[in-house]
Design an enzyme around this catalytic site. Structure first.
Site, mmCIF file in Angstrom:
data_model
loop_
_atom_site.group_PDB
_atom_site.id
_atom_site.type_symbol
_atom_site.label_atom_id
_atom_site.label_comp_id
_atom_site.label_asym_id
_atom_site.label_seq_id
_atom_site.Cartn_x
_atom_site.Cartn_y
_atom_site.Cartn_z
ATOM 1 C CD GLU A 1 -3.026 -0.753 -0.056
ATOM 2 O OE1 GLU A 1 -2.996 0.348 -0.632
ATOM 3 O OE2 GLU A 1 -3.799 -1.663 -0.396
ATOM 4 C CB THR B 1 3.857 4.406 -7.352
ATOM 5 O OG1 THR B 1 4.412 5.426 -6.522
ATOM 6 C CG2 THR B 1 4.953 3.852 -8.226
ATOM 7 C CE1 TYR C 1 5.128 12.462 -4.517
ATOM 8 C CE2 TYR C 1 5.269 10.626 -6.047
ATOM 9 C CZ TYR C 1 4.843 11.897 -5.745
ATOM 10 O OH TYR C 1 4.127 12.609 -6.670
ATOM 11 C CE1 TYR D 1 -6.842 2.966 -0.475
ATOM 12 C CE2 TYR D 1 -4.455 3.142 -0.180
ATOM 13 C CZ TYR D 1 -5.564 2.482 -0.705
ATOM 14 O OH TYR D 1 -5.390 1.338 -1.424
ATOM 15 C CG ASP E 1 -7.997 4.257 -4.407
ATOM 16 O OD1 ASP E 1 -9.229 4.295 -4.675
ATOM 17 O OD2 ASP E 1 -7.204 3.508 -5.003
ATOM 18 C CB CYS F 1 -14.981 3.611 -13.483
ATOM 19 S SG CYS F 1 -15.958 5.109 -13.451
ATOM 20 C CB CYS G 1 -20.393 2.887 -19.538
ATOM 21 S SG CYS G 1 -19.798 4.440 -18.820
ATOM 22 C CB CYS H 1 -19.268 -0.593 -16.078
ATOM 23 S SG CYS H 1 -19.347 -0.180 -14.332
ATOM 24 C CB SER I 1 3.902 16.425 -5.755
ATOM 25 O OG SER I 1 4.650 16.647 -4.601
HETATM 26 FE FE1 SF4 Z 1 -18.018 4.357 -14.347
HETATM 27 FE FE2 SF4 Z 1 -19.419 2.131 -14.628
HETATM 28 FE FE3 SF4 Z 1 -20.670 4.431 -14.250
HETATM 29 FE FE4 SF4 Z 1 -19.479 3.965 -16.552
HETATM 30 S S1 SF4 Z 1 -21.195 2.843 -15.744
HETATM 31 S S2 SF4 Z 1 -19.326 5.832 -15.369
HETATM 32 S S3 SF4 Z 1 -17.687 2.767 -15.924
HETATM 33 S S4 SF4 Z 1 -19.323 3.406 -12.794
#
Ligand code: SF4
Length: 372
Positions: free
Chosen positions: A42, A48, A87, A125, A143, A199, A207, A210, A306
């Site tokens: 982590e 990275t 870093y 996180y 994250d 995404c 999408c 997804c 950064s």
């Molecule tokens: Fe993101 Fe899935 Fe929504 Fe498309 S459908 S914007 S990939 S969460």
């Protein structure tokens, strides 16, 4: 613009877990629940890319297979293994936390979010990620990937650079997390994985593949690609530097950076603030007690941190003299042993050529010293 909310956010959980179980990338840190190994991964993965971390992770754990080994590691070896990952404060914090665990906690990592958060270099996180992955705690690991998926999924237009937005998203995710420790591990990993491979940032989300597409408001409303909202960062400060590759009898001058601040304690080629022209660079060499005998070439390089950019001009010089007490004259093997940050990569590759070819005259565009 008014829109229909998700029926309940929890409707995303079954398809998300099923998708991950069928599609997760095979990554070494996902095969372990050992808190030391999860924690190292982590920390390495902060800012990275996965591909960059893979080799470092294996080498690091071979060198330091336990928290005790890391706690007792010589600094030079630790920084050398981190060389190029950037870093560097992460490596120092890793060792500092390892010492706390090895010395004060009997070698056992804290098994709660709060306990982990108290370790050096462990933020919200990382504490959540280790608590969930190693101990099955119900802690959302939020994250950048999760922020992106969540804001698109719920058509949230809050500024993700604002800690309040992040806190609110964390609070909305927590109640929908599964109960079973194994499902908790998968849930956090799945959310992040979806953001990493489906995404995605910097282009249209995928999408059409997804698992959350039917629930996604951002997709339905056509806002997904414009999310998340993030206020722009402050412009980076530009610092100009002049870097010297001083060569003397098959050795190159190095010096250690100060023990705090940027790239603390790492090795560097001697350098001065500002872009010095040849006359000024010669004068600086003489100030350091070095007499240039041959002026070779001028290099340029840029490195982006950064918050700051270094714009560097470099001179390759053959010199006589020892230089100040903090100069170390390294031959090839000594150069290899020292951790030199990638900010100096252009100069390091030149130094390796110089030392590898034994002598500078042969392979450089030699010239007469302008300071002779
Ligand atoms: Fe993101 Fe899935 Fe929504 Fe498309 S459908 S914007 S990939 S969460």
């Amino acid at each position: 613009m008014p829109h229909a909310p998700l029926t309940t956010l929890s409707e995303i959980v079954p398809p998300l877990l099923a998708w991950y179980r069928a599609n997760a990338r095979d990554l070494p840190w996902r095969k372990t629940r050992d808190s030391y190994r999860v924690w190292v991964s982590e920390i390495m993965l902060q800012q990275t890319r996965v591909a960059a971390v893979l080799g470092y992770y294996q080498r690091f754990l071979s060198a330091f297979p336990s928290v005790e080994a890391l706690a007792h590691a010589p600094e030079e070896r630790l920084m050398k293994l981190w060389e190029g990952l950037g870093y560097y404060s992460r490596a120092r914090n890793l060792q500092s936390a390892a010492r706390t665990v090895a010395t004060d906690l009997g070698g056992e990592f804290p098994d709660t979010y709060e306990g982990l958060l108290a370790l050096p270099g462990v933020g919200d996180y990382t504490a959540s990620a280790v608590a969930s992955a190693s101990f099955g705690r119900r802690e959302p690991a939020v994250d950048g990937n999760v922020l992106r998926v969540f804001t698109r999924l719920t058509d949230c237009h809050g500024d993700i650079a604002d800690p309040k937005t992040k806190k609110s998203i964390r609070e909305q995710i927590e109640p929908i997390m599964p109960i079973e420790p194994e499902d908790i591990r998968v849930f956090n990993q799945a959310f992040m994985e979806l953001g990493a491979v489906v995404c995605v940032p910097g282009g249209p989300p995928k999408c059409d593949v997804c698992p959350l597409a039917d629930s996604c408001l951002g997709r339905r409303l056509g806002t997904a690609e414009s999310l998340p909202v993030k206020s722009p960062k402050k412009a980076r400060r530009v610092e100009e530097k002049t870097v010297f590759l001083f060569s003397r009898s098959g050795k190159i001058a190095l010096r250690k950076r100060p023990s705090d601040g940027l790239l603390a304690g790492l090795w560097e080629f001697p350098n001065a603030d500002g872009t010095l022209d040849e006359a000024a660079a010669g004068a600086q060499s003489i100030l350091w007690g070095l007499t240039p005998s041959a002026w070779n070439q001028r290099l340029t390089a840029k490195h982006i941190f950064s918050h700051v950019e270094w714009h560097m001009t470099g001179y390759v010089l053959e010199v006589s003299g020892d230089g100040p007490g903090d100069f170390f004259w390294a031959d090839g093997p000594e150069l290899e042993k020292r951790a030199i940050p990638s900010a100096f990569a252009r100069f390091l590759s030149e130094a390796k050529i110089l030392l590898g070819e034994k002598g500078t005259e042969k392979n450089l565009e030699g010239g007469t010293s302008p300071w002779a």
